[in-house]
Write a protein that holds these residues in place. Structure first.
Motif, PDB file in Angstrom:
ATOM      1  N   VAL A   1       0.771  -6.224   5.645  1.00 36.80           N
ATOM      2  CA  VAL A   1       0.831  -5.078   4.734  1.00 36.80           C
ATOM      3  C   VAL A   1       2.212  -4.430   4.726  1.00 36.80           C
ATOM      4  O   VAL A   1       2.776  -4.119   5.777  1.00 36.80           O
ATOM      5  N   TYR A   2       2.709  -4.211   3.517  1.00 41.11           N
ATOM      6  CA  TYR A   2       3.921  -3.430   3.285  1.00 41.11           C
ATOM      7  C   TYR A   2       3.472  -2.017   2.934  1.00 41.11           C
ATOM      8  O   TYR A   2       2.824  -1.814   1.909  1.00 41.11           O
ATOM      9  N   PHE A   3       3.779  -1.066   3.801  1.00 40.41           N
ATOM     10  CA  PHE A   3       3.463   0.340   3.554  1.00 40.41           C
ATOM     11  C   PHE A   3       4.700   0.980   2.950  1.00 40.41           C
ATOM     12  O   PHE A   3       5.704   1.195   3.641  1.00 40.41           O
ATOM     13  N   VAL A   4       4.628   1.293   1.668  1.00 42.64           N
ATOM     14  CA  VAL A   4       5.779   1.791   0.924  1.00 42.64           C
ATOM     15  C   VAL A   4       6.372   3.041   1.580  1.00 42.64           C
ATOM     16  O   VAL A   4       7.591   3.188   1.664  1.00 42.64           O
ATOM     17  N   ASN A   5       5.517   3.935   2.075  1.00 44.02           N
ATOM     18  CA  ASN A   5       5.988   5.182   2.672  1.00 44.02           C
ATOM     19  C   ASN A   5       5.658   5.316   4.156  1.00 44.02           C
ATOM     20  O   ASN A   5       5.713   6.414   4.703  1.00 44.02           O
ATOM     21  N   GLY A   6       5.296   4.221   4.818  1.00 44.70           N
ATOM     22  CA  GLY A   6       4.993   4.265   6.246  1.00 44.70           C
ATOM     23  C   GLY A   6       3.954   5.311   6.577  1.00 44.70           C
ATOM     24  O   GLY A   6       2.883   5.338   5.975  1.00 44.70           O
ATOM     25  N   ASP A   7       4.287   6.204   7.499  1.00 50.48           N
ATOM     26  CA  ASP A   7       3.354   7.270   7.868  1.00 50.48           C
ATOM     27  C   ASP A   7       3.682   8.596   7.169  1.00 50.48           C
ATOM     28  O   ASP A   7       3.115   9.627   7.492  1.00 50.48           O
ATOM     29  N   TYR A   8       4.623   8.555   6.222  1.00 51.48           N
ATOM     30  CA  TYR A   8       5.055   9.725   5.453  1.00 51.48           C
ATOM     31  C   TYR A   8       5.786  10.762   6.313  1.00 51.48           C
ATOM     32  O   TYR A   8       5.993  11.877   5.871  1.00 51.48           O
ATOM     33  N   LYS A   9       6.140  10.423   7.565  1.00 55.62           N
ATOM     34  CA  LYS A   9       6.824  11.372   8.464  1.00 55.62           C
ATOM     35  C   LYS A   9       8.066  10.722   9.054  1.00 55.62           C
ATOM     36  O   LYS A   9       8.036  10.301  10.211  1.00 55.62           O
ATOM     37  N   PRO A  10       9.153  10.600   8.393  1.00 54.51           N
ATOM     38  CA  PRO A  10       9.376  10.818   6.962  1.00 54.51           C
ATOM     39  C   PRO A  10       8.906   9.601   6.171  1.00 54.51           C
ATOM     40  O   PRO A  10       8.655   8.545   6.747  1.00 54.51           O
TER      41      PRO A  10
ATOM     42  N   LYS B   1       0.815  -1.216   0.000  1.00 52.32           N
ATOM     43  CA  LYS B   1       0.000   0.000   0.000  1.00 52.32           C
ATOM     44  C   LYS B   1       0.846   1.263   0.000  1.00 52.32           C
ATOM     45  O   LYS B   1       1.896   1.326   0.635  1.00 52.32           O
ATOM     46  N   TRP B   2       0.317   2.261  -0.675  1.00 54.90           N
ATOM     47  CA  TRP B   2       0.899   3.587  -0.639  1.00 54.90           C
ATOM     48  C   TRP B   2       0.123   4.471   0.338  1.00 54.90           C
ATOM     49  O   TRP B   2       0.428   5.621   0.512  1.00 54.90           O
ATOM     50  N   LYS B   3      -0.871   3.897   1.009  1.00 55.77           N
ATOM     51  CA  LYS B   3      -1.610   4.612   2.050  1.00 55.77           C
ATOM     52  C   LYS B   3      -0.684   4.846   3.232  1.00 55.77           C
ATOM     53  O   LYS B   3       0.273   4.115   3.448  1.00 55.77           O
ATOM     54  N   SER B   4      -1.034   5.838   4.056  1.00 53.45           N
ATOM     55  CA  SER B   4      -0.292   6.109   5.277  1.00 53.45           C
ATOM     56  C   SER B   4      -0.706   5.133   6.373  1.00 53.45           C
ATOM     57  O   SER B   4      -1.834   4.640   6.390  1.00 53.45           O
ATOM     58  N   THR B   5       0.199   4.881   7.293  1.00 52.78           N
ATOM     59  CA  THR B   5      -0.136   4.056   8.454  1.00 52.78           C
ATOM     60  C   THR B   5      -0.894   4.862   9.513  1.00 52.78           C
ATOM     61  O   THR B   5      -1.423   4.284  10.458  1.00 52.78           O
ATOM     62  N   ARG B   6      -0.945   6.177   9.349  1.00 49.53           N
ATOM     63  CA  ARG B   6      -1.637   7.010  10.351  1.00 49.53           C
ATOM     64  C   ARG B   6      -3.099   6.596  10.477  1.00 49.53           C
ATOM     65  O   ARG B   6      -3.769   6.325   9.492  1.00 49.53           O
ATOM     66  N   GLY B   7      -3.560   6.534  11.708  1.00 43.54           N
ATOM     67  CA  GLY B   7      -4.948   6.181  11.980  1.00 43.54           C
ATOM     68  C   GLY B   7      -5.194   4.693  12.094  1.00 43.54           C
ATOM     69  O   GLY B   7      -6.315   4.267  12.383  1.00 43.54           O
ATOM     70  N   LEU B   8      -4.158   3.887  11.883  1.00 44.23           N
ATOM     71  CA  LEU B   8      -4.315   2.436  11.977  1.00 44.23           C
ATOM     72  C   LEU B   8      -3.949   1.949  13.382  1.00 44.23           C
ATOM     73  O   LEU B   8      -3.135   2.568  14.062  1.00 44.23           O
ATOM     74  N   PRO B   9      -4.528   0.838  13.802  1.00 39.28           N
ATOM     75  CA  PRO B   9      -4.168   0.279  15.115  1.00 39.28           C
ATOM     76  C   PRO B   9      -2.784  -0.363  15.050  1.00 39.28           C
ATOM     77  O   PRO B   9      -2.640  -1.498  14.640  1.00 39.28           O
TER      78      PRO B   9
END
Length: 158
Positions: free
Chosen positions: A117-126, A73-81
């Motif tokens: 899930v592999y988050f390509v950009n994690g939470d984007y911070k960074p 996923k390219w979605k952010s991890t923010r808001g996930l448990p």
């Protein structure tokens, strides 16, 4: 979004799924690894075809098998448990992925799934890759409600 970018996302997802599958198949051969892993292929229930990613079958026959759903996923991890004990609510934007796991439960005869899930950009911070997994347990009522909704949608689209 351009078609070439969508194709790249698809290739990344396929590559991640393939590498995870190959690692699990290798681990399955190890006597210390507690699971046999295999791709179940297409399965059906109520005339609906499903293509689960991986079925994990415990080598200890007292344990229940579960489906492993692999996502990139390219979605952010923010808001996930992610860290809070007992925190298990996914945002509504994850309804598709959760429903997909519930859908596979019926034809596979499981009530449990792991969403990996592999988050390509994690939470984007960074922006930094992160991998997370959640064990999902479904009641028979949740599985039945998911299938009722799926069959209603299928009937409406005929």
């Amino acid at each position: 979004m351009e078609e070439s970018q969508l194709r790249l996302y698809g290739v990344m997802g396929y590559a991640w799924e393939d590498r995870v599958e190959q690692a699990l198949l290798t681990l399955s051969q190890d006597s210390d690894w507690p699971f046999n892993a295999f791709r179940p292929g297409e399965v059906t229930a109520h005339g609906v075809a499903c293509s689960p990613d991986i079925l994990m079958v415990p080598k200890n026959e007292d344990d229940e098998p579960f489906e492993l759903s692999i996502k990139c996923k390219w979605k952010s991890t923010r808001g996930l448990p992610l860290t809070e004990e007992g925190e298990d609510e996914f945002p509504k934007s994850w309804a598709y992925e959760i429903s997909q796991c519930q859908t596979y439960a019926l034809p596979l005869g499981t009530a449990r799934s792991v969403l990996f899930v592999y988050f390509v950009n994690g939470d984007y911070k960074p922006p930094m890759p992160k991998v997370h997994a959640w064990e999902l347990q479904f009641s028979q009522q949740e599985i039945a409600e998911c299938w009722d909704a799926l069959l209603t949608i299928a009937a409406d689209n005929r």
